[in-house]
Structures are given as structure tokens and as C-alpha cells.
Design an enzyme around this catalytic site. Sequence first.
Site, short mmCIF file in Angstrom:
data_model
loop_
_atom_site.label_atom_id
_atom_site.label_comp_id
_atom_site.label_asym_id
_atom_site.label_seq_id
_atom_site.Cartn_x
_atom_site.Cartn_y
_atom_site.Cartn_z
CB ILE A 274 -0.79 -5.48 9.23
CG1 ILE A 274 -0.29 -6.54 10.19
CG2 ILE A 274 -0.03 -4.17 9.30
CD1 ILE A 274 0.19 -6.12 11.51
CD GLU A 275 -7.49 -4.04 6.80
OE1 GLU A 275 -8.01 -3.09 6.20
OE2 GLU A 275 -8.14 -5.05 7.15
#
Length: 379
Positions: free
Chosen positions: A139-140
Amino acid sequence: MAAPPLALCAPRPAPRVALRPLRLLALLALCLPVWADCPCREPALCLPIRHRPDFEVFVFDVGQKTWKSYDWSQITTVAAFGKYDSELMCYAHSKGARVVLKGDVPLKDIIDPSFRASWIAQKLHLVKTQYMDGINIDIEQEVNCSSPEYDALTALVKETTESFHHEIEGSQVTFDVAWSPKNIDGRCYNYTGIADACDFLFVMSYDEQSQLWSECIAAANAPYNQTLSGYSDYIKMGISPKKLVMGIPWYGYDYPCLNLSEDHVCTIAKVPFRGAPCSDAAGRQVPYKTIMKQINSSVSGSQWNKAQQAPYYNYKDPAGHFHQVWYDNPQSISLKAAYIQNYGLRGIGMWNANCLDYSGDAIAKQQTEEMWEVLKPKL
Ligand SMILES: *[C@@H]1O[C@H](CO)[C@@H](O)[C@H](O)[C@H]1NC(C)=O
Ligand SMILES: *[C@@H]1O[C@H](CO)[C@@H](O)[C@H](O)[C@H]1NC(C)=O
Ligand SMILES: *[C@@H]1O[C@H](CO)[C@@H](O)[C@H](O)[C@H]1NC(C)=O
Ligand SMILES: *[C@@H]1O[C@H](CO)[C@@H](O)[C@H](O)[C@H]1NC(C)=O
Ligand SMILES: *[C@@H]1O[C@H](CO)[C@@H](O)[C@H](O)[C@H]1NC(C)=O
């Protein structure tokens, strides 16, 4: 409800006490769907890996068949970010390596606990039916510190790990974090909570120029000091070094220079990113194999920047414009990798293994071998 452990279905001597027919049928019914469609030459290769290596070599693979040329004597986990390839899964298992799924989800959705539960169930199902060994949560996305996403993300990681560990013995749940815990790219995450909640963090020690706050000039993808300060910050906040795998780049950045000064300072276009006026988005990511083909025809040849402990070169494009390319090579990587032994990190890994030249050409072959070689812990 927990599925029966796969090992129940493995070939084994006949039980001394005969199972009652109904019980036997029930067992077969549970096992058959699992075994009937195992794509490997030996059904046992569909079993998840349980062995816990002392040193992780965590490899991102983005697809196709380059994996056939990887150094499997070192690999412990492959994060399969390309299209699912059962041949890769069978091969990795034959080498004792795990294959893990990519996990990504819009963060606004996971605030709802029931959404989280169904997302986890769906990923778990995919991992089981594809005989994989876990999940790498990548998850960025931006998270504001006092937003509901902040706690929801920690909860997602915790719940994913609990489900996976419960349902698949020996499974691995990991989470990708930025090069530093200091809210890089607006990612205010509960890093200690997330580290506690999963098996380990993969620290993405690259794209470290994603937010340039002062000078808009080309710089190394992963400068030595900046990279190590990130690890020191993770450790200072109480995260065990054994929960950290060092991620290194097997790619660099090609920056078009607005101006290239005589002392090799390349001014770049202002491309803002998450609040910063300039970023590496002014450049273009290039794989190591492309870089190695270009260096010899560059105007500068390979140069070494002492302050950043990284190589770079300048070249002129067909339109006559100067570019500066910053990258990592065995020299810059081994300097950073020395930190792994000195501080007892869990291992090393790269984005991504496909970036090297596996064509078999003699020069390329040696360059590729050298890149794999520097992953090995020095005695
Ligand atoms: C976080 O806050 C900033 C500034 O208040 C806002 O611009 C941004 O959209 C927010 N991001 C998210 C993901 O909520
Ligand atoms: C981080 O998460 C842990 C576990 O959920 C929690 O105990 C802790 O209070 C959180 N820390 C912060 C700073 O929110
Ligand atoms: C641009 O590069 C030239 C050549 O090195 C140099 O003389 C000049 O000062 C530079 N201009 C700026 C604005 O940095
Ligand atoms: C580039 O030049 C170096 C030094 O002369 C040489 O060792 C290397 O093989 C060359 N690389 C390629 C791809 O030709
Ligand atoms: C890198 O860190 C060392 C040791 O802390 C320091 O002496 C050196 O000046 C730093 N270099 C840069 C370019 O920041």
C-alpha cells in the site's frame, strides 16, 4: 472455519486403525479439490513452505519467464507481482522458496471492518487455490495522521496476518514501507504497530528523491547516508532489526537536464509530488540492464559521487539534450548491504529481479552474476 492442514493429504503409510468409510470419504472430499488440480509434477510441491530461513532474500518478480535465470541458491521468497505463473510456484517450492501474492486495496474502503474481512477472505482463497505461501501488502497510498485510515491500515495488517497464519501453517505476511518512517510521500502509518502485526517489513530503500524540498537537481536513487538514516530511524522507534529486510533498487533514474554544469550538476524540471516542489518524477526509471548498455556510449563514462556513494553518468540524446543517469551497481549496493550484517537486519531484497540482463551475452552474464553475488551476507 479452518481448512484441514494440507499435510493430512500427503502420501503416508496406511493408518493402523482403519478409518470408517464415511470418515474416509469425508477426508477424500476435502483433499481431492486441493490435490486433483495441483499443476506441479509432484503433488508435494503444492504444499506451502514451512521452513524459516535465517537470512531472507526477498525478490520481486514482475512477470514473464526471466525467473528461470535467477540465482535460486539464494532466493527465499518471490513476491509475484506479475501474472500468476504456476510453473514459477512449482519451481520456487522445489527450491524451498515461498511465493507470495501482491496485496493492494484502496484505503478508504478498509475503514469498514466487514470490507476488510471480505478482502482478506478473498486474498486467502486466491493464495490457497494457487498454492502460494502468503502475501506482500504493498500500500503506498497517502494517509493523514489523524484520519480513520491510520488505524484501519494497522488493523488490516493485523487481521491479514492472523487469518493467514491460522489458515496456512508457515505462511508469510509482509508489508512494504518507504525508505524512512518520517511520513515520506505523506504516508503517516503506524509503523511500529504494522511491524508488530506482520512477519517483517520490506523497506523500499529507493525513490528517495520522491520529494525534493530544496534544490531541484538530479541525485542518487538511494544515497548511502540517506538510506542508512532510514534504517536507524526505524530501529530507534523500537522496531527490531529482525523485522526489517533491506530493499535495494536494480533500476536507476534518467533525468533530462535543464542545465548541466561543468561540475556535473543537472538541474531538473519542477515536477511536484505530495506537497514537495520537485521530485524524481522529472526523471524516468530505467532497468540496470539498459543502463549497462548505455554507459560506454555516454559522454562522461561512469562517475562516482563520493557524498552519495553512488555512480552516475551523463549522456546526450539524439536531439542533443543532456541527461544524467543515477543508478546502483555492485559497489554502491555492497556498501549499503554491509549495514545488514552490522545491525542484524533480517535480509535483503530488490525491486525488481527482472531488471538484469539474462540474455546470456558474456559481458551481461558477468554483470548479472555480480549483482546477485553482492546479496550474499559477507562472513
Ligand atoms: C490529507 O490532508 C491533506 C491536507 O489537509 C489533503 O490535501 C489530502 O487530500 C489528505 N489526504 C488524504 C488521503 O486524505
Ligand atoms: C500503533 O498500533 C498499536 C497496535 O494496534 C497500538 O497499540 C498503538 O497505540 C498504535 N500507535 C500509535 C502511535 O497510534
Ligand atoms: C548552465 O551550465 C553552464 C555550463 O556548465 C554554466 O556555465 C551555467 O552557469 C549554468 N547555468 C545555470 C543557470 O546554472
Ligand atoms: C564498457 O567498457 C568497459 C571498460 O572498457 C568494458 O569492460 C565493458 O565490457 C564495456 N561494456 C560493454 C557493454 O560493452
Ligand atoms: C554521511 O554521514 C557521515 C557520518 O555520519 C558524515 O561524516 C558525512 O558528512 C555524511 N555525508 C553526507 C554527504 O551527508
